[in-house]
Design an enzyme around this catalytic site. Sequence first.
Site, PDB file in Angstrom:
ATOM      1  N   ALA A 129       0.840  -1.204   0.000  1.00 32.82           N
ATOM      2  CA  ALA A 129       0.000   0.000   0.000  1.00 32.82           C
ATOM      3  C   ALA A 129       0.879   1.260   0.000  1.00 32.82           C
ATOM      4  O   ALA A 129       0.579   2.238  -0.696  1.00 32.82           O
ATOM      5  CB  ALA A 129      -0.919   0.003   1.218  1.00 32.82           C
ATOM      6  N   GLU A 137      10.364  -5.279  15.340  1.00 39.84           N
ATOM      7  CA  GLU A 137       9.256  -4.402  14.945  1.00 39.84           C
ATOM      8  C   GLU A 137       8.120  -4.435  15.964  1.00 39.84           C
ATOM      9  O   GLU A 137       6.986  -4.064  15.669  1.00 39.84           O
ATOM     10  CB  GLU A 137       8.760  -4.797  13.550  1.00 39.84           C
ATOM     11  CG  GLU A 137       9.850  -4.773  12.486  1.00 39.84           C
ATOM     12  CD  GLU A 137       9.947  -3.459  11.696  1.00 39.84           C
ATOM     13  OE1 GLU A 137       8.915  -2.819  11.466  1.00 39.84           O
ATOM     14  OE2 GLU A 137      11.081  -3.080  11.315  1.00 39.84           O
ATOM     15  N   HIS A 159       4.498  -7.505   8.219  1.00 37.79           N
ATOM     16  CA  HIS A 159       4.396  -7.785   9.662  1.00 37.79           C
ATOM     17  C   HIS A 159       3.412  -8.944   9.824  1.00 37.79           C
ATOM     18  O   HIS A 159       2.448  -9.066   9.051  1.00 37.79           O
ATOM     19  CB  HIS A 159       3.838  -6.575  10.437  1.00 37.79           C
ATOM     20  CG  HIS A 159       4.785  -5.423  10.549  1.00 37.79           C
ATOM     21  ND1 HIS A 159       4.386  -4.117  10.369  1.00 37.79           N
ATOM     22  CD2 HIS A 159       6.094  -5.375  10.852  1.00 37.79           C
ATOM     23  CE1 HIS A 159       5.428  -3.307  10.545  1.00 37.79           C
ATOM     24  NE2 HIS A 159       6.475  -4.045  10.836  1.00 37.79           N
ATOM     25  N   ASN A 180      -1.191   3.748   3.633  1.00 35.08           N
ATOM     26  CA  ASN A 180       0.229   3.579   3.951  1.00 35.08           C
ATOM     27  C   ASN A 180       0.491   2.207   4.569  1.00 35.08           C
ATOM     28  O   ASN A 180       1.540   1.966   5.172  1.00 35.08           O
ATOM     29  CB  ASN A 180       0.704   4.665   4.937  1.00 35.08           C
ATOM     30  CG  ASN A 180       1.597   5.700   4.256  1.00 35.08           C
ATOM     31  OD1 ASN A 180       2.183   5.420   3.204  1.00 35.08           O
ATOM     32  ND2 ASN A 180       1.715   6.867   4.861  1.00 35.08           N
ATOM     33  N   CYS A 236      -2.712  -2.067  13.371  1.00 36.75           N
ATOM     34  CA  CYS A 236      -1.408  -1.382  13.332  1.00 36.75           C
ATOM     35  C   CYS A 236      -1.420  -0.138  14.200  1.00 36.75           C
ATOM     36  O   CYS A 236      -0.394   0.281  14.715  1.00 36.75           O
ATOM     37  CB  CYS A 236      -1.065  -0.925  11.912  1.00 36.75           C
ATOM     38  SG  CYS A 236      -0.959  -2.238  10.720  1.00 36.75           S
TER      39      CYS A 236
END
Length: 430
Positions: A28, A175, A245, A351, A357
């Site tokens: 994205a 992460e 992720h 994004n 997220c």
Amino acid sequence: MSEAREYNFDGIVGPTHNYAGLSLGNLASAAHKGQMSSPRAAALQGLAKMRILHSLGVGQGVLPPHPRPSMSTLRRLGFPGSPGDAVVRLSREAPDLLPLVYSASAMWTANAATVSPSADTGDRRLHLTPANLVSNPHRAIEAGHTTMVLRAIFADPTHFVIHDPLPATPAFGDEGAANHLRVAPGHGRRGVEVFVFGSIAGEPVAGLPRRQTRRASEAIARLHQLEDCRFWQQKPAAIDAGAFHNDVVAVANERAVLYHADALDPSDIGSLPGACEMSVEGARLSLAEAVRTYLFNSQLVSVGDGTMTLIAPAEVEASQAASAEVARLIAEPDNPLVAVRYVNLRESMSNGGGPACLRLRVVLTEAQAAALRGRIVVDDVLLDELEDWVGRHYRETLTPADLADPALAVESLAALAELAEVLELPADQE
Ligand code: SUG
């Protein structure tokens, strides 16, 4: 312990939210590179999601945007002076670095840290390790400020331990909670913590970047004194299909695990004691459609009566295959999912950032919740104040060219200074 409650700490979208195409492997982000963003709509969409969670009775907190432009980064790169002067010189000498110092990526707080509730840890304190985010420069600059903010909020050492981020090198690429699942009979009960990695120690691979390393996850498990944890490799094909992720392909809540069968190994899930599996096969929903709609980046939340609600992106509702899967799972009597709420997060989604997220989950006992510093747990009054603040400070639109405008630097930092007062947090130390 049973009185523990889950809080979702959402990142407030910052005033410089823009589309710079910075994240390799995030489809994205690449697709929207250079497009015009709407920072105001983005922030309001995030606040509207928080209002839904709050109305469902889920604990809802906020984490402030990071100050942008990042003055500490500008100074370290040799651009001293006032924010306006530093930005003017940067845009003359190295304009390609404007998106780096202006990125609002700290909004995706699932990447802020890995969190282990006190029920899982050897010393019965809540442990947090801020993520080093070394895979991408615009994200790596978040780690220092995130550590400072978390230490300001979770300041009480009788309840909380905030570790330093792991060494900022590819071998320890970390992460945060986006690659971490917790499966437990209840939020306040001892759970199994699952770490999902892409590479062992950052070794080069063909294909898209593997951001999380096993070595990083093992270090966090040691630091957090975890009594029961697992390390699973995400299937490389899932990362190469755009699941940069693990939270793009799996979400857990208490006993329930919702996941795409092409991303994780069903026998791994089956090995978790008491887990209630909700798996989606590729024949029903392709990995590509799962990544496009972000079905698995929904928030799966407990709503108090033993049932669960899915907070899913509007893109799922608009997809026949994805919405049919949601309906099938809701109709299935053997799992606790009974409802879905669709949310419009188009600005963040463009994004690569969906509902999950945008939030960092923190299970807190009553005593721990009472020890939090700052005005960071929302109620309707705080949400109203935040909407008003966004309305007064945020631009309607932003293009990549606008990042060279020195007025944006001044506006954005002034907005953040005012927010620190609203949230009763220390003003920016950058
Ligand atoms: O790291 N996007 C973020 C999205 C993070 C999503 N988080 C979770 N899955 N938990 C990233 O790739 C794009 C910024 C830009 O291109 O301007 C970005 O950083």
